[in-house]
Design an enzyme around this catalytic site. Structure first.
Site, PDB file in Angstrom:
ATOM      1  N   THR A 213      10.216  -3.351   3.006  1.00  0.00           N
ATOM      2  CA  THR A 213       9.637  -4.661   2.671  1.00  0.00           C
ATOM      3  C   THR A 213       8.580  -4.539   1.568  1.00  0.00           C
ATOM      4  O   THR A 213       8.672  -5.178   0.525  1.00  0.00           O
ATOM      5  CB  THR A 213       8.988  -5.278   3.938  1.00  0.00           C
ATOM      6  OG1 THR A 213       9.977  -5.356   4.951  1.00  0.00           O
ATOM      7  CG2 THR A 213       8.423  -6.660   3.668  1.00  0.00           C
ATOM      8  N   VAL A 214       7.576  -3.700   1.784  1.00  0.00           N
ATOM      9  CA  VAL A 214       6.443  -3.655   0.866  1.00  0.00           C
ATOM     10  C   VAL A 214       6.823  -2.905  -0.424  1.00  0.00           C
ATOM     11  O   VAL A 214       6.535  -3.371  -1.534  1.00  0.00           O
ATOM     12  CB  VAL A 214       5.207  -3.005   1.534  1.00  0.00           C
ATOM     13  CG1 VAL A 214       4.018  -3.035   0.588  1.00  0.00           C
ATOM     14  CG2 VAL A 214       4.857  -3.714   2.837  1.00  0.00           C
TER      15      VAL A 214
ATOM     16  N   ARG B  33      14.795   7.002   3.393  1.00  0.00           N
ATOM     17  CA  ARG B  33      15.555   7.819   4.345  1.00  0.00           C
ATOM     18  C   ARG B  33      17.036   7.757   4.001  1.00  0.00           C
ATOM     19  O   ARG B  33      17.728   8.752   3.948  1.00  0.00           O
ATOM     20  CB  ARG B  33      15.359   7.257   5.765  1.00  0.00           C
ATOM     21  CG  ARG B  33      14.356   7.985   6.572  1.00  0.00           C
ATOM     22  CD  ARG B  33      14.238   7.356   7.934  1.00  0.00           C
ATOM     23  NE  ARG B  33      14.099   5.913   7.858  1.00  0.00           N
ATOM     24  CZ  ARG B  33      13.287   5.188   8.615  1.00  0.00           C
ATOM     25  NH1 ARG B  33      12.546   5.780   9.513  1.00  0.00           N
ATOM     26  NH2 ARG B  33      13.226   3.878   8.499  1.00  0.00           N
TER      27      ARG B  33
ATOM     28  N   LYS C  34      -2.255   1.275   7.821  1.00  0.00           N
ATOM     29  CA  LYS C  34      -3.477   1.212   8.647  1.00  0.00           C
ATOM     30  C   LYS C  34      -3.446   2.178   9.825  1.00  0.00           C
ATOM     31  O   LYS C  34      -4.483   2.709  10.221  1.00  0.00           O
ATOM     32  CB  LYS C  34      -3.740  -0.211   9.138  1.00  0.00           C
ATOM     33  CG  LYS C  34      -2.560  -0.901   9.800  1.00  0.00           C
ATOM     34  CD  LYS C  34      -1.748  -1.690   8.801  1.00  0.00           C
ATOM     35  CE  LYS C  34      -0.447  -2.159   9.401  1.00  0.00           C
ATOM     36  NZ  LYS C  34       0.194  -3.224   8.699  1.00  0.00           N
TER      37      LYS C  34
ATOM     38  N   GLU D 220      -6.311  -1.191  -0.019  1.00  0.00           N
ATOM     39  CA  GLU D 220      -6.577  -2.628   0.163  1.00  0.00           C
ATOM     40  C   GLU D 220      -5.511  -3.299   1.028  1.00  0.00           C
ATOM     41  O   GLU D 220      -5.811  -4.191   1.836  1.00  0.00           O
ATOM     42  CB  GLU D 220      -6.644  -3.314  -1.207  1.00  0.00           C
ATOM     43  CG  GLU D 220      -6.987  -4.781  -1.165  1.00  0.00           C
ATOM     44  CD  GLU D 220      -8.368  -5.052  -0.567  1.00  0.00           C
ATOM     45  OE1 GLU D 220      -9.367  -4.668  -1.172  1.00  0.00           O
ATOM     46  OE2 GLU D 220      -8.424  -5.658   0.528  1.00  0.00           O
TER      47      GLU D 220
ATOM     48  N   GLY E 224      10.011 -10.069   7.513  1.00  0.00           N
ATOM     49  CA  GLY E 224       9.372  -8.798   7.145  1.00  0.00           C
ATOM     50  C   GLY E 224       7.918  -8.685   7.577  1.00  0.00           C
ATOM     51  O   GLY E 224       7.175  -7.872   7.046  1.00  0.00           O
TER      52      GLY E 224
ATOM     53  N   LYS F   1      -6.563  -2.042  12.161  1.00  0.00           N
ATOM     54  CA  LYS F   1      -7.237  -2.709  11.037  1.00  0.00           C
ATOM     55  C   LYS F   1      -8.730  -2.886  11.338  1.00  0.00           C
ATOM     56  O   LYS F   1      -9.583  -2.703  10.457  1.00  0.00           O
ATOM     57  CB  LYS F   1      -6.582  -4.064  10.777  1.00  0.00           C
ATOM     58  CG  LYS F   1      -5.151  -3.930  10.254  1.00  0.00           C
ATOM     59  CD  LYS F   1      -4.430  -5.265  10.335  1.00  0.00           C
ATOM     60  CE  LYS F   1      -3.041  -5.209   9.749  1.00  0.00           C
ATOM     61  NZ  LYS F   1      -2.231  -6.384  10.083  1.00  0.00           N
TER      62      LYS F   1
END
Ligand code: NAP
Ligand code: HSE
Length: 452
Positions: free
Chosen positions: A25-26, A57, A117, A141, A199, A217
Site C-alpha cells: 500500500t504505502v 516478497r 511504528k 514522520e 489499505g 504510536k
C-alpha cells in the site's frame, strides 16, 4: 585587452538514488506520487532523483503501480548495497527483517525513511544509536498519524513547550470502524472488510483492533515529548473489539461519542506520567468527538502554546505517501549539505536527560471518570448489590440510565461515575464478577474530557 573568459561548465545536479523496500500500500503510493512530482521536485531542489528499484516478497504479484520487472528485487541487499542508492524507504513492516534492513543501511551511513511504528517502538533505542554512531539519518514522520505532520510539529513548531497532555485518535482503522458503525448502523465485520480493501489495516490486523498499533504510536510520541521509552507493562492497552453498536447508542444517550484514544499525561509537579490507549467516551461538542472516518486528530497541550489540535487522514496510501515524501525532501536537503540532522548524539543525550526525570504513575495515582454498562437479571435487589460495591470502593455515581430488554427477564443498566482511581475501579470489577445476577462482566469505558 582582457582575455575572453571561458564559458563556465554548468554544474551537474547532485544525483539522489532512492530504493523502496516493501512495495505494498504505502510503497506503491510513494513511487506513484514521486514519479508524478519528480520533475517539479528536481527543479525546486536542484537535484536529479532516480527511482532505482523496489524489493518485495513475491515479484510476480499483480500490483496497482506497474514498474519494469528489472527494478523489482527480492533481496533487500540489492537495494541497500547498491552504491547509487542513498535513500532507502523501509515500507515492509514487521520487526525482524525490517530491523536487519534498517541497521544494514544505517551501518553504511545511508538515509532510512520509515513508516514502521512497531519497529521504532520495539527497537528505537538501538536504531537511534546506530544513526548516531554511523552518521546516517533516520526519518519516520509516516509512523504516526499518516499524513498529519505530528512528528515535525513536536520537533520543530512546538519545540518551546513542555506537554502536560497529548491525546488523540491515532488509529485510522479503529476510527473508521467506530464512525461507520455509528453513522450507518453497520456491523463491525462489514466495515472491517472495507477498511482492509482501502489499505488502512495492518498486515496483522489484531495490531489495529486490539490497540497495539495505537500503543506503538503513543510510545513514539511519548519518547519525543518526554524522552522515555514507555514499556508495555506500565500502560493501559485496550482495543475496540468489545464495543458494540448498542454501546455506541447508549454513549450518545449520555451525550458522548466513543472514540479510540491514546492519552499521554505528564504531571510535572509529581514527576510522573501515564500512557494509555483505549476506547473512551468524549463529550459530543469536543473537536476530537467530531474527527470521523479514517481521520486522526491529536490535541497537544503545552505550557507555552496552550492546546493545539491537528487533524488529517491517519491511514491509507496517499496520506502516508505524503508523509514519506516530506521526509524524502528533508533527506535530500541534508544530502545537499543543509545543516539538518535529526537524532544527533546531542539529541539523544537531551532525550535521555529528559526521560530520567519522569516515572510511570501507579494505578492508584491515575484518576478517571468511567462509564459502565451492566446486563442484569430482572430481580429485586440486583442493582442494590452493584451500588453496594461502588460504595465500598468509594466510587461516586453521576448519572444512571436503565433500559428494559422487552420479552426477557433482563435489563441493561448504564451509569457514569465521578473521577476515581484506576485501582478502585479494578477492585470493583473484581467484585462485580462474583455477583450471580450480573449476567456478564460489565463493559467499562473511560470518559475523556479534552481541553477543546
Ligand atoms: P503492505 O501493503 O502489507 O506491504 C508490505 C510490502 O512489504 C509488500 O510489498 C511485501 O511484499 C513487502 N515485504 C514484506 N515482507 C518482506 C520481506 N521479508 N522481504 C521483502 N519484501 C517484503 O503494508 P503497508 O500497508 O504498505 O505498510 C507498510 C508499512 O507502513 C508498515 O510498517 C505499516 O505499519 C506502515 N504504515 C502503513 C499505513 C497504511 O495506511 N497502510 C500507514 C502508516 C504506516 P509482497 O507485496 O510481495 O507481499
Ligand atoms: N493501520 C494503521 C491505522 C495505519 O489504521 O491507523 C496507519 O498507521
Amino acid at each position: 585587452m582582457r582575455k575572453p573568459q571561458k564559458p563556465q561548465q554548468a554544474q551537474q545536479p547532485l544525483k539522489i538514488g532512492l530504493g523502496i523496500i516493501g512495495f505494498g500500500t504505502v510503497g506503491q503510493g510513494v513511487w506513484k506520487h514521486l514519479s508524478a512530482s519528480k520533475k517539479a521536485m528536481e527543479s525546486r531542489m536542484g537535484v536529479k532523483i532516480e527511482l532505482i528499484g523496489v524489493c518485495v516478497r513475491d515479484p510476480e504479484k499483480k500490483r496497482g503501480v506497474q514498474i519494469p520487472r528489472t527494478q523489482i528485487h527480492t533481496d533487500p541487499g540489492a537495494i541497500i548495497d547498491d552504491p547509487r542508492v542513498n535513500i532507502i524507504c523501509e515500507l515492509m513492516g514487521g520487526t525482524t527483517t525490517a530491523l536487519d534492513v534498517t541497521l544494514r543501511a544505517l551501518h553504511q551511513g545511508k538515509v532510512v525513511i520509515s513508516a514502521n511504528k512497531a519497529l521504532i517502538c520495539e527497537h528505537g533505542a538501538r536504531i537511534f544509536a546506530a544513526v548516531s554512531k554511523h552518521g546516517g539519518q533516520y526519518l519516520f514522520e509516516a509512523s504516526v498519524a499518516g499524513g498529519v505532520p505530528i512528528i515535525k510539529s513536536l520537533r520543530e513548531g512546538l519545540v518551546a513547550n513542555r506537554f502536560s497532555e497529548i491525546a488523540g485518535i491515532i488509529n485510522g482503522t479503529c476510527n473508521y470502524l467506530l464512525t461507520r458503525m455509528e453513522k450507518e448502523g453497520l456491523a463491525y465485520e462489514t466495515v472491517l472488510r472495507d477498511a482492509r480493501r482501502l489499505g488502512y489495516v495492518e498486515a496483522d490486523e489484531s495490531l489495529d483492533l486490539d490497540g497495539v498499533d495505537a500503543y506503538h504510536k503513543a510510545v513514539i510520541l511519548a519518547f519525543l515529548a518526554h524522552g522515555k521509552w514507555v514499556p508495555r507493562a506500565s500502560t493501559l492497552v485496550e482495543g475496540i473489539r468489545a464495543v458494540t453498536l448498542e454501546d455506541i447508542q447508549r454513549a450518545r444517550d449520555f451525550g458522548y461519542r466513543i472514540k479510540h484514544l491514546a492519552v499521554i499525561r505528564r504531571n510535572f509537579a509529581k514527576g510522573h506520567m501515564t500512557l494509555g490507549v483505549y476506547p473512551a467516551l468524549i463529550p459530543l461538542d469536543k473537536v476530537l468527538a467530531r474527527v470521523d472516518g479514517v481521520y486522526n486528530g491529536i490535541s497537544l497541550t503545552g505550557d507555552v502554546v496552550g492546546t493545539t489540535t491537528l487533524v488529517g487522514r491517519g491511514a491509507g496510501q496517499d496520506a502516508t505517501a505524503s508523509a514519506v515524501i516530506g521526509d524524502i525532501v528533508d533527506a535530500i536537503r541534508a544530502l545537499k549539505g543543509a545543516a539538518f540532522k535529526f537524532l544527533t548524539q546531542a539529541d539523544l543525550d537531551s532525550y535521555s536527560a529528559l526521560g530520567s526525570t519522569v516515572r510511570m504513575a501507579g494505578l492508584d495515582e491515575i484518576q478517571t471518570s468511567f462509564y459502565l454498562r451492566f446486563r442484569l437479571r430482572d430481580k429485586h435487589g440486583v442493582s442494590a448489590e452493584v451500588y453496594r460495591i461502588l460504595a465500598e470502593e468509594k466510587i461516586s455515581v453521576s448519572r444512571v440510565i436503565q433500559y428494559e430488554n422487552p420479552g426477557t427477564r433482563e435489563g441493561t443498566h448504564t451509569l457514569s461515575t465521578y473521577p476515581v482511581t484506576e485501582a478502585a475501579m479494578e477492585n470493583a470489577l473484581r467484585k462485580f464478577r462474583k455477583i450471580r445476577t450480573v449476567l456478564e462482566p460489565p463493559l467499562v469505558l473511560r470518559i475523556f474530557n479534552p481541553e477543546n
